[in-house]
Design a protein around this motif. Structure first.
Motif, PDB file in Angstrom:
ATOM      1  N   VAL A  56       1.676  -5.494  10.010  1.00  0.00           N
ATOM      2  CA  VAL A  56       1.884  -4.391   9.073  1.00  0.00           C
ATOM      3  C   VAL A  56       3.287  -3.826   9.282  1.00  0.00           C
ATOM      4  CG1 VAL A  56       1.119  -2.090   8.349  1.00  0.00           C
ATOM      5  CG2 VAL A  56      -0.572  -3.816   9.018  1.00  0.00           C
ATOM      6  N   THR A  57       4.055  -3.763   8.202  1.00  0.00           N
ATOM      7  CA  THR A  57       5.403  -3.208   8.243  1.00  0.00           C
ATOM      8  C   THR A  57       5.418  -1.934   7.416  1.00  0.00           C
ATOM      9  OG1 THR A  57       6.296  -5.468   8.324  1.00  0.00           O
ATOM     10  CG2 THR A  57       7.845  -3.681   7.839  1.00  0.00           C
ATOM     11  N   ARG A  58       5.820  -0.847   8.026  1.00  0.00           N
ATOM     12  CA  ARG A  58       5.809   0.450   7.341  1.00  0.00           C
ATOM     13  C   ARG A  58       7.235   0.875   6.990  1.00  0.00           C
ATOM     14  NH1 ARG A  58       0.739   3.162   8.442  1.00  0.00           N
ATOM     15  NH2 ARG A  58      -0.538   1.861   9.818  1.00  0.00           N
ATOM     16  N   ILE A  75       0.856  -1.184   0.000  1.00  0.00           N
ATOM     17  CA  ILE A  75       0.000   0.000   0.000  1.00  0.00           C
ATOM     18  C   ILE A  75       0.893   1.236   0.000  1.00  0.00           C
ATOM     19  CG2 ILE A  75      -1.700   1.320   1.339  1.00  0.00           C
ATOM     20  CD1 ILE A  75      -2.673  -1.350   2.489  1.00  0.00           C
ATOM     21  N   GLY A  76       0.535   2.222  -0.833  1.00  0.00           N
ATOM     22  CA  GLY A  76       1.271   3.481  -0.864  1.00  0.00           C
ATOM     23  C   GLY A  76       2.199   3.588  -2.051  1.00  0.00           C
ATOM     24  N   ARG A  77       2.324   4.775  -2.559  1.00  0.00           N
ATOM     25  CA  ARG A  77       3.260   5.085  -3.634  1.00  0.00           C
ATOM     26  C   ARG A  77       3.499   6.582  -3.618  1.00  0.00           C
ATOM     27  NH1 ARG A  77       0.869   2.716  -8.553  1.00  0.00           N
ATOM     28  NH2 ARG A  77       2.459   3.831  -9.714  1.00  0.00           N
ATOM     29  N   HIS A  78       4.492   7.037  -4.361  1.00  0.00           N
ATOM     30  CA  HIS A  78       4.832   8.457  -4.379  1.00  0.00           C
ATOM     31  C   HIS A  78       3.632   9.284  -4.828  1.00  0.00           C
ATOM     32  CE1 HIS A  78       6.818  12.180  -5.895  1.00  0.00           C
ATOM     33  NE2 HIS A  78       7.543  11.986  -4.816  1.00  0.00           N
ATOM     34  N   LEU A  96      -1.522   5.548   4.245  1.00  0.00           N
ATOM     35  CA  LEU A  96      -0.534   5.143   5.242  1.00  0.00           C
ATOM     36  C   LEU A  96      -0.777   5.799   6.595  1.00  0.00           C
ATOM     37  CD1 LEU A  96       2.718   5.206   3.074  1.00  0.00           C
ATOM     38  CD2 LEU A  96       1.128   3.326   3.491  1.00  0.00           C
ATOM     39  N   GLU A  97      -1.663   6.785   6.655  1.00  0.00           N
ATOM     40  CA  GLU A  97      -2.006   7.423   7.920  1.00  0.00           C
ATOM     41  C   GLU A  97      -3.029   6.602   8.708  1.00  0.00           C
ATOM     42  OE1 GLU A  97      -3.247  11.379   7.127  1.00  0.00           O
ATOM     43  OE2 GLU A  97      -1.387  11.938   6.076  1.00  0.00           O
ATOM     44  N   ARG A  98      -3.577   5.565   8.086  1.00  0.00           N
ATOM     45  CA  ARG A  98      -4.592   4.748   8.739  1.00  0.00           C
ATOM     46  C   ARG A  98      -3.956   3.755   9.710  1.00  0.00           C
ATOM     47  NH1 ARG A  98      -7.848   2.855   3.424  1.00  0.00           N
ATOM     48  NH2 ARG A  98      -9.286   1.901   4.938  1.00  0.00           N
ATOM     49  N   GLU A  99      -4.753   3.283  10.681  1.00  0.00           N
ATOM     50  CA  GLU A  99      -4.286   2.302  11.655  1.00  0.00           C
ATOM     51  C   GLU A  99      -3.977   0.977  10.967  1.00  0.00           C
ATOM     52  OE1 GLU A  99      -3.711   2.874  14.806  1.00  0.00           O
ATOM     53  OE2 GLU A  99      -4.495   4.923  14.825  1.00  0.00           O
ATOM     54  N   ASP A 100      -3.148   0.171  11.623  1.00  0.00           N
ATOM     55  CA  ASP A 100      -2.785  -1.122  11.053  1.00  0.00           C
ATOM     56  C   ASP A 100      -4.021  -1.970  10.749  1.00  0.00           C
ATOM     57  OD1 ASP A 100      -0.195  -0.314  11.379  1.00  0.00           O
ATOM     58  OD2 ASP A 100       0.379  -1.901  12.790  1.00  0.00           O
ATOM     59  N   SER A 101      -4.961  -2.001  11.677  1.00  0.00           N
ATOM     60  CA  SER A 101      -6.157  -2.827  11.489  1.00  0.00           C
ATOM     61  C   SER A 101      -6.967  -2.367  10.280  1.00  0.00           C
ATOM     62  CB  SER A 101      -7.025  -2.790  12.750  1.00  0.00           C
ATOM     63  OG  SER A 101      -7.441  -1.461  13.040  1.00  0.00           O
ATOM     64  N   GLU A 102      -6.957  -1.054  10.018  1.00  0.00           N
ATOM     65  CA  GLU A 102      -7.666  -0.535   8.853  1.00  0.00           C
ATOM     66  C   GLU A 102      -6.986  -0.954   7.555  1.00  0.00           C
ATOM     67  OE1 GLU A 102      -9.618   3.609   9.581  1.00  0.00           O
ATOM     68  OE2 GLU A 102      -7.651   3.641  10.555  1.00  0.00           O
ATOM     69  N   LEU A 103      -5.660  -1.006   7.559  1.00  0.00           N
ATOM     70  CA  LEU A 103      -4.938  -1.445   6.364  1.00  0.00           C
ATOM     71  C   LEU A 103      -5.189  -2.924   6.103  1.00  0.00           C
ATOM     72  CD1 LEU A 103      -1.513   0.432   6.642  1.00  0.00           C
ATOM     73  CD2 LEU A 103      -3.616   1.122   5.469  1.00  0.00           C
ATOM     74  N   VAL A 104      -5.292  -3.720   7.157  1.00  0.00           N
ATOM     75  CA  VAL A 104      -5.619  -5.135   6.987  1.00  0.00           C
ATOM     76  C   VAL A 104      -7.008  -5.275   6.379  1.00  0.00           C
ATOM     77  CG1 VAL A 104      -6.075  -7.309   8.186  1.00  0.00           C
ATOM     78  CG2 VAL A 104      -4.094  -5.918   8.834  1.00  0.00           C
ATOM     79  N   ASP A 105      -7.988  -4.539   6.927  1.00  0.00           N
ATOM     80  CA  ASP A 105      -9.351  -4.623   6.413  1.00  0.00           C
ATOM     81  C   ASP A 105      -9.439  -4.156   4.962  1.00  0.00           C
ATOM     82  OD1 ASP A 105     -10.280  -5.621   8.807  1.00  0.00           O
ATOM     83  OD2 ASP A 105     -10.969  -3.676   9.571  1.00  0.00           O
TER      84      ASP A 105
END
Length: 386
Positions: free
Chosen positions: A318-320, A279-282, A288-297
């Motif tokens: 989640v690894t940032r 998730i995320g790109r230039h 990327l400002e969302r919580e880990d659980s939100e990125l999983v969902d």
């Protein structure tokens, strides 16, 4: 699934498998055919990959083929990424030159010629046929093995010790770190552009100025473990290593890797299956400002739409990577040359890393070798002051 054969970084050299894949519309396929009728396009010293390919083959090829692939490698924007830096072989193939044949004057011909050359190289190298290479147990074993080898050779490794400054001395270099001062004949900076610019502001201000121009993309990896019995056939049949997502589709994830299909050693429990999403790109890092659980969902939602995955993972992490991937915009190689020229004026100093010669591990290893050779050569040159 895998990109049809005959493609170079998403640029199609053979439209037959592409037509069968259904990735492009009939209009998109027809636009590709126009490339062979267009006069040669002068690429000059550099050109954005997306800009050039769109002019030759249309935006659909860029948006649905080139953009996902380049985004997967650089987490960047194909309409900004330098062809000369990111796809140098294709850049050379399409440059207009009196000795080029008509078949290579088109982008499609250049891609086909380059794809054929790559197949010949792989065959000549007696390759195993596997597209992916890695290290059993995970790439994380590589830095540990390097550290062990360095210690065995007598090297001292300091971790958790930020370097606050470097300065020239009559005998070489002085490194000021937290808690101690180190003297060395040579220094190799294998750091991102920001720390390198800070450290070089005194000894190499021109290099520091160029380094401050560099841009980076941030991203997150969502790694999940599922029960194999819960997987849909699109994943469980083992025929796919993952998929890329065109940004024009408006999804959160940019790609998914089916790790347990890709790597035989992935996962100690044979009843579990590992996959990850990115998730995320230039220029598109709001998620990327969302919580880990939100990125999983969000990942699960996109996976459900793409491959029919309905199960919840038994574990997820989640690894940032903030500022993890340097961008290679048009003019990138000229900037790298300015940095290296300024650094080379100071014997015993070199730079290396993903910013300079490529973002992949092999490219970074080669960059480190080049830097080591440079400082060793300077140390062996008569007349140097250290």
């Amino acid at each position: 699934r895998d990109m049809p054969k005959g493609h170079v970084m998403g640029v199609p050299g053979d439209t037959a498998p592409l037509a069968a894949s259904g990735v492009l519309s009939a209009e998109g396929l027809a636009r590709i055919a126009a490339d062979t009728a267009l006069p040669p396009t002068e690429v000059g010293e550099d050109v954005a990959v997306g800009e050039y390919v769109a002019a030759r083959m249309g935006r659909e090829v860029v948006d649905r083929l080139v953009e996902p692939l380049l985004g997967g490698v650089y987490a960047g924007d194909a309409y900004r990424i330098s062809m000369r830096a990111a796809v140098p072989a294709l850049y050379q193939a399409v440059r207009t030159h009196p000795t080029l044949t008509d078949s290579v004057r088109s982008l499609q011909g250049g891609a086909a010629a380059r794809a054929a050359a790559e197949r010949t190289t792989v065959t000549g190298a007696a390759a195993s046929g596997a597209f992916f290479a890695g290290i059993a147990g995970g790439i994380g074993r590589l830095p540990l093995a390097v550290a062990d080898a360095c210690r065995a050779a007598g090297a001292r490794i300091l971790t958790g010790t930020p370097v606050r400054g470097i300065a020239r001395t009559p005998g070489g270099w002085r490194i000021t770190a937290d808690g101690e001062v180190l003297d060395a004949e040579a220094v190799v900076l294998a750091t991102p552009a920001g720390p390198a610019a800070r450290l070089l502001a005194g000894p190499a201000p021109a290099a520091a100025a160029a380094l401050r121009e560099a841009e980076y993309a941030s991203m997150a990896l969502v790694t999940m473990a599922f029960r194999r019995s819960d997987l849909p056939a699109a994943i469980a049949d083992g025929g796919a290593s993952g998929f890329l997502v065109p940004p024009v589709d408006g999804r959160t994830i940019k790609a998914s890797t089916f790790s347990s299909n890709k790597w035989a050693w992935a996962g100690a429990d044979p009843e579990l299956f590992l996959l990850r999403t990115s998730i995320g790109r230039h220029g598109d890092e709001g998620d990327l400002e969302r919580e880990d659980s939100e990125l999983v969902d969000a990942s699960l939602g996109d996976l459900g739409e793409a491959v029919g995955l309905a199960a919840r993972p038994v574990a997820a992490t989640v690894t940032r990577w903030e500022g993890g991937l340097p961008q290679y915009p048009v003019g990138h190689l000229a900037r790298v040359e300015r940095i290296r020229t300024a650094v080379a004026a100071l014997p015993g100093l070199a730079v290396c890393g993903a910013l300079y010669d490529g973002v992949g591990i092999p490219a970074c290893v080669a960059s480190a070798g080049k830097a080591a050779d440079a400082v060793l050569a300077a140390s062996a040159t008569p007349g140097t002051d250290h």
